[in-house]
Design a protein around this motif. Structure first.
Motif, mmCIF file in Angstrom:
data_model
loop_
_atom_site.group_PDB
_atom_site.id
_atom_site.type_symbol
_atom_site.label_atom_id
_atom_site.label_comp_id
_atom_site.label_asym_id
_atom_site.label_seq_id
_atom_site.Cartn_x
_atom_site.Cartn_y
_atom_site.Cartn_z
ATOM 1 N N GLY B 417 -8.741 1.361 3.453
ATOM 2 C CA GLY B 417 -9.064 -0.042 3.676
ATOM 3 C C GLY B 417 -9.967 -0.573 2.563
ATOM 4 O O GLY B 417 -9.797 -1.701 2.098
ATOM 5 N N THR B 418 -10.906 0.256 2.131
ATOM 6 C CA THR B 418 -11.776 -0.178 1.038
ATOM 7 C C THR B 418 -10.982 -0.330 -0.258
ATOM 8 O O THR B 418 -11.189 -1.259 -1.034
ATOM 9 C CB THR B 418 -12.917 0.844 0.841
ATOM 10 O OG1 THR B 418 -13.479 1.123 2.111
ATOM 11 C CG2 THR B 418 -13.987 0.303 -0.079
ATOM 12 N N LEU B 419 -10.045 0.604 -0.470
ATOM 13 C CA LEU B 419 -9.301 0.594 -1.741
ATOM 14 C C LEU B 419 -8.262 -0.522 -1.813
ATOM 15 O O LEU B 419 -8.093 -1.140 -2.856
ATOM 16 C CB LEU B 419 -8.630 1.958 -1.964
ATOM 17 C CG LEU B 419 -9.578 3.137 -2.158
ATOM 18 C CD1 LEU B 419 -8.807 4.418 -2.380
ATOM 19 C CD2 LEU B 419 -10.499 2.869 -3.346
ATOM 20 N N VAL B 420 -7.518 -0.735 -0.705
ATOM 21 C CA VAL B 420 -6.437 -1.725 -0.791
ATOM 22 C C VAL B 420 -6.535 -2.836 0.251
ATOM 23 O O VAL B 420 -5.654 -3.678 0.324
ATOM 24 C CB VAL B 420 -5.050 -1.048 -0.665
ATOM 25 C CG1 VAL B 420 -4.850 -0.037 -1.757
ATOM 26 C CG2 VAL B 420 -4.881 -0.422 0.699
ATOM 27 N N GLY B 421 -7.580 -2.823 1.085
ATOM 28 C CA GLY B 421 -7.668 -3.850 2.134
ATOM 29 C C GLY B 421 -8.989 -4.572 2.069
ATOM 30 O O GLY B 421 -9.328 -5.157 1.056
ATOM 31 N N GLY B 422 -9.739 -4.499 3.151
ATOM 32 C CA GLY B 422 -11.036 -5.155 3.143
ATOM 33 C C GLY B 422 -11.869 -4.696 4.315
ATOM 34 O O GLY B 422 -11.491 -3.769 5.035
ATOM 35 N N TRP B 423 -13.021 -5.325 4.473
ATOM 36 C CA TRP B 423 -13.883 -5.081 5.633
ATOM 37 C C TRP B 423 -13.848 -6.325 6.499
ATOM 38 O O TRP B 423 -14.366 -7.365 6.100
ATOM 39 C CB TRP B 423 -15.308 -4.775 5.192
ATOM 40 C CG TRP B 423 -15.447 -3.417 4.590
ATOM 41 C CD1 TRP B 423 -15.095 -3.028 3.334
ATOM 42 C CD2 TRP B 423 -15.962 -2.254 5.241
ATOM 43 N NE1 TRP B 423 -15.362 -1.691 3.152
ATOM 44 C CE2 TRP B 423 -15.899 -1.184 4.310
ATOM 45 C CE3 TRP B 423 -16.469 -1.994 6.513
ATOM 46 C CZ2 TRP B 423 -16.320 0.098 4.620
ATOM 47 C CZ3 TRP B 423 -16.897 -0.710 6.811
ATOM 48 C CH2 TRP B 423 -16.813 0.319 5.887
ATOM 49 N N PHE B 424 -13.217 -6.252 7.639
ATOM 50 C CA PHE B 424 -13.076 -7.380 8.560
ATOM 51 C C PHE B 424 -12.548 -8.619 7.834
ATOM 52 O O PHE B 424 -13.062 -9.705 7.995
ATOM 53 C CB PHE B 424 -14.409 -7.687 9.247
ATOM 54 C CG PHE B 424 -14.894 -6.564 10.098
ATOM 55 C CD1 PHE B 424 -14.228 -6.237 11.268
ATOM 56 C CD2 PHE B 424 -15.985 -5.809 9.727
ATOM 57 C CE1 PHE B 424 -14.667 -5.193 12.055
ATOM 58 C CE2 PHE B 424 -16.424 -4.760 10.508
ATOM 59 C CZ PHE B 424 -15.761 -4.449 11.677
ATOM 60 N N GLY B 425 -11.530 -8.403 7.028
ATOM 61 C CA GLY B 425 -10.901 -9.539 6.360
ATOM 62 C C GLY B 425 -11.572 -9.976 5.068
ATOM 63 O O GLY B 425 -11.086 -10.881 4.401
ATOM 64 N N PHE B 426 -12.714 -9.328 4.721
ATOM 65 C CA PHE B 426 -13.359 -9.670 3.448
ATOM 66 C C PHE B 426 -13.160 -8.535 2.463
ATOM 67 O O PHE B 426 -13.761 -7.480 2.618
ATOM 68 C CB PHE B 426 -14.853 -9.919 3.650
ATOM 69 C CG PHE B 426 -15.129 -11.060 4.560
ATOM 70 C CD1 PHE B 426 -14.927 -12.362 4.131
ATOM 71 C CD2 PHE B 426 -15.570 -10.839 5.864
ATOM 72 C CE1 PHE B 426 -15.174 -13.428 4.992
ATOM 73 C CE2 PHE B 426 -15.819 -11.898 6.710
ATOM 74 C CZ PHE B 426 -15.608 -13.194 6.267
ATOM 75 N N PRO B 427 -12.322 -8.710 1.451
ATOM 76 C CA PRO B 427 -12.108 -7.640 0.491
ATOM 77 C C PRO B 427 -13.344 -7.457 -0.393
ATOM 78 O O PRO B 427 -14.033 -8.435 -0.724
ATOM 79 C CB PRO B 427 -10.913 -8.136 -0.332
ATOM 80 C CG PRO B 427 -10.816 -9.592 -0.078
ATOM 81 C CD PRO B 427 -11.480 -9.888 1.221
ATOM 82 N N ILE B 428 -13.640 -6.207 -0.723
ATOM 83 C CA ILE B 428 -14.733 -5.937 -1.669
ATOM 84 C C ILE B 428 -14.063 -5.694 -3.015
ATOM 85 O O ILE B 428 -13.563 -4.609 -3.290
ATOM 86 C CB ILE B 428 -15.549 -4.706 -1.228
ATOM 87 C CG1 ILE B 428 -16.076 -4.937 0.196
ATOM 88 C CG2 ILE B 428 -16.688 -4.455 -2.194
ATOM 89 C CD1 ILE B 428 -16.837 -3.778 0.754
ATOM 90 N N ARG B 429 -14.039 -6.708 -3.836
ATOM 91 C CA ARG B 429 -13.228 -6.672 -5.055
ATOM 92 C C ARG B 429 -13.608 -5.530 -5.989
ATOM 93 O O ARG B 429 -12.767 -4.960 -6.659
ATOM 94 C CB ARG B 429 -13.357 -7.995 -5.805
ATOM 95 C CG ARG B 429 -12.858 -9.172 -5.009
ATOM 96 C CD ARG B 429 -11.405 -9.488 -5.338
ATOM 97 N NE ARG B 429 -10.891 -10.448 -4.376
ATOM 98 C CZ ARG B 429 -9.700 -10.369 -3.786
ATOM 99 N NH1 ARG B 429 -8.895 -9.379 -4.074
ATOM 100 N NH2 ARG B 429 -9.322 -11.271 -2.919
#
Lengths: 159, 636
Positions: B417-429
């Motif tokens: 999720g960190t690599l290709v998604g986000g945290w609760f809909g907020f991606p960490i670019r």
């Protein structure tokens, strides 16, 4: 210009409506079956809920495709995109895969889930097996969603 | 990737210790007892009766259920509640407690209460019957015919009242309206006996419904009692009955302290029953009994040491299963792989010829669930919740393994999720390597590559299992052919070097010439050529992995939708933050549920349909040892 926007919105509406109809019928079928089983055995509510909820995904796929359309058109606020008539048609057509696969697979997944409910009534331990069977039907809605997303992504709008 | 070795165990022992030995085996749970081959060995079998235990079990579970309403309840307690514990060696002591009088008492309490309740119901019906007649100001006992007159109570539909009035006026009868309801009038009538027959006919036509005071009502009345007095008396009686019920319930509540004891006894008896049922599988002669079963090889040492004290009376033999025997299958995996056995077991246990695919599927399943959910925040929640549940509720068996699996998959989701998604809909670019929303094509290629690897790996496993079964030609030329053909074809398509084209032709040649079993060279060639058509199946299988992208995107987009809705809700004056918080929590929990369900089910399907179809052969029987079973209690 306005016609382009209208067509695009129609596309998003199609995705939600047809996907929603498919899911509503599907969930309805499974729900009826599960109420029948629960009248005999109320304890099964939890495990049957899973099977009843499963055909609901098509509606969600339609919903999220429509949301992508909304974002693309900038309808949530900010600058409104102004697609040409052709781009409007393109967006409309891009929405069709998820709409139609959702409609048909939702209904049929509902049927599979309803028979799965009867199976769980007799074999409570084998809950996951009908779930997997239902997922086989859902595959085609997932593929429809995939193509819709890819198509929408491919259509470039100038704002 | 191996299945645990299973051996046949045969025990001959002095029949006096049959039950003692069975108890021991039941405690340890090493052996799956099989029915002895009575005829071949010339042994008798015994069929001990269990119906008396069945009856007791039925009574016990009914009493336990009946008392359950006095149990303390609470959501948290129910969710994290632990079972009663009972040391396994001391379980038979529980039967020393004389539970039958207790059971009789509880059953009597229930019967008494039911009696009282049905009596109350009867009284209330009488009261209901008398209610409309309350206004009758005559003593009840005097409502009876005299020598010349007849007296009649009854009701009349309001719509017929006028006709009735006319009739009364015509005949100059004495009557009294006792009570007027919305649609009915209650009336007391007195008329001459001589008119009776003709009069009754007219009344019938008017839909007059006569009411008769019943025996119990009349018995309850004194000479002077009017209807209202009787209603009062009945009310008092009901009151008394209610008090009686309170007393009975008090007693129930007091006896509910024994509920746990009954639970213990239920489970102990349940196992006594199982023991008797298993003893039916044993063969016996006059002095000796014979037990046959399956045991996992690694348990043999433990069994021997447990039986050491009895060594004078016992003979034990172990042997490997004969080829024509069908021993049960036990999966054997390292600790980290154990939770993934759930997936294998769901499809079906491997056949004895095949092998355990758990370790082979675990890394793929781990990755796929992570990719399909691809929401680090959800992963964190799932991992935390399952670890917390394991810590607090201390579940056992299947549930424990499932929770472990969930926590492992949660970790996968956090990473991916960190690599290709986000945290609760907020991606960490900064931490993202690929954004499927911006660049779906790269992600699609990644999914296809993963699919290719798994399908290729599945073919490799098939080759290995064919080599194991000494099917060398098929293994090397056909499966080997596919293993060469598939990657070289892809490479040829990507970099267009003719070298890879030639290599792929070599692989294809192996399939064309060896895939068909026919001896006729022409049939063999065309049969093989036809088998080359399987490439379309490989293609379809690999394309099926694109679902990883679609499901992953679905999760991210819904998370995004939730956040957008939150943002709009914040615009509402005053209560905006509250709505936003509700939408945020509810929306993300909903998305967590459906994305984990979808991720789980679709990743599983990829294992079953695309991966297992390449090599796996199911059909093994599960190992079900003779062990302590329980419904309410946990044996420690």
């Amino acid at each position: 210009m306005e016609l382009g926007l209208t067509l695009a919105i129609l596309g998003g509406a199609f995705a939600v409506i047809l996907g929603g109809i498919g899911s509503a019928i599907g969930v309805g079928l499974a729900g009826q079956a599960s109420s029948g089983v629960m009248s005999e055995d109320p304890e099964k509510f939890g495990s049957l809920l899973l099977l009843v909820a499963l055909p609901g995904t098509q509606g969600i796929y339609g919903f999220l495709s429509a949301f992508l359309v909304i974002l693309k058109l900038g309808l949530t606020g900010g600058s409104l995109a102004s697609p040409t008539i052709f781009q409007g048609w393109q967006i409309l057509i891009a929405c069709l895969p998820v709409a139609f696969t959702g409609l048909v697979s939702g209904i049929h997944q509902g049927k599979v889930c309803a028979s799965g409910v009867y199976m769980v009534a007799k074999q409570p331990k084998d809950l996951m097996k009908p779930v997997i069977m239902a997922a086989l039907v859902e595959t085609y809605a997932v593929l429809g969603l995939l193509i819709t997303i890819l198509l929408l992504n491919g259509i470039a709008l100038k704002t | 990737m191996a299945l645990a070795e299973v051996q046949k165990v045969q025990i001959l022992a002095y029949s006096g210790m049959k039950m003692e030995l069975l108890s021991l085996l039941q405690e340890e749970g090493f052996i799956q007892i099989e029915s002895a081959n009575f005829e071949e060995l010339g042994l008798k079998n015994s069929l001990p009766e269990v119906s008396h235990i069945d009856l007791l079990l039925h009574r016990l579970s009914h009493a336990i259920d009946y008392l359950s309403r006095w149990e303390e309840k609470g959501f948290v307690k129910k969710l994290f509640g632990q079972k009663l514990q009972l040391p396994r060696q001391e379980r038979e002591k529980e039967l020393g407690f004389d539970y039958k009088p207790l059971l009789d008492m509880i059953e009597k309490l229930e019967a008494d209460k039911n009696d009282v309740l049905s009596h109350i119901k009867f009284l209330e019906k009488e009261k209901e019957f008398l209610r409309p007649l309350e206004g009758l100001d005559l003593p009840v006992k005097s409502v009876k015919p005299t020598e010349a007159t007849e007296i009649l109570l009854g009701s009349l539909p309001l719509s017929r009242l006028e006709e009735f009035q006319k009739l009364i006026d015509e005949k100059a009868l004495w009557h009294q309206v006792i009570w007027r309801k919305k649609r009915k009038v209650y009336i007391l009538l007195i008329f001459l006996k001589s008119d009776k027959t003709s009069f009754e006919q007219v009344l019938k036509e008017l839909n007059f419904n006569p009411l008769y005071l019943t025996e119990p009502i009349l018995n309850r009345a004194n000479e002077q009692d009017r209807v209202e007095h009787i209603i009062e008396k009945i009310g008092k009686e009901i009151e008394k009955m209610r008090e009686k019920i309170e007393v009975l319930e008090g007693e129930e509540q007091r006896s509910s302290v024994h509920r746990e004891k009954l639970m213990l006894i239920y489970d102990v008896l349940l196992n006594e029953r199982e023991k008797l049922l298993s003893s039916r599988l044993l063969g016996k002669t006059e002095r000796v009994f014979y037990l046959e079963g399956w045991i996992c090889s690694s348990d043999i040492k433990k069994l021997k040491s447990k039986l050491l004290p009895y060594s004078e009376f016992i003979e034990i033999y172990f042997r490997l299963p004969h080829p024509d025997e069908d021993p049960p299958v036990i999966l054997e995996n390292p600790k980290a792989g154990k939770p993934f056995e759930i997936i294998t077991k769901l499809y079906g246990l491997p056949h004895r010829r095949s092998f355990d695919p758990t370790i082979a599927l675990a890394p793929f399943f781990f990755l796929f669930v992570g990719l399909t959910v691809s929401e680090a925040g959800y992963g964190l929640l799932v991992t935390l919740f399952s670890l917390l549940y394991i810590k607090l509720a201390k579940p056992k068996g299947g549930l424990l393994q499932f929770l472990k699996l969930l926590s492992i998959l949660g970790i996968s989701t956090i990473i991916l999720g960190t690599l290709v998604g986000g945290w609760f809909g907020f991606p960490i670019r900064r931490l993202m390597v690929l954004d499927p929303l911006q660049d779906p094509l790269s992600f699609l290629i990644l999914c296809l590559a993963l699919g290719f690897i798994q399908v290729w790996f599945g073919t490799l496993l098939r080759m290995i299992s064919q080599i194991k079964n000494r099917d060398y030609l098929q293994a090397i030329f056909v499966q080997g052919g596919w293993l060469i053909l598939l990657p070289s074809l892809v490479l040829y398509g990507v970099i267009k070097q003719s070298l890879w084209g030639i290599i792929s032709l070599v692989g294809a040649a192996g399939i064309v010439f060896f895939a068909s079993p026919s001896r006729n060279p022409l049939a063999r060639f065309f049969g093989g050529l036809y088998r080359l058509y399987d490439i379309s199946r490989y293609l379809a299988d690999i394309l099926s992995y694109t679902r990883l992208l679609a499901l992953g995107l679905a999760t991210s987009v819904i998370a995004m939708v939730v956040n957008t809705l939150c943002k709009s809700a914040l615009g509402i004056p005053w209560f905006g933050w509250l709505f936003a918080a509700m939408i945020f929590v509810g929306g993300h929990l909903f998305n967590l549920g459906i994305s984990f369900l979808g991720g789980f089910v679709h990743s599983m399907r990829l294992q079953f349909v695309e991966f297992f179809s390449k090599f796996f052969e199911s059909g093994g029987k599960p190992f079900t040892p003779f062990e302590l079973e329980s419904k309410y209690v946990e044996f420690i």
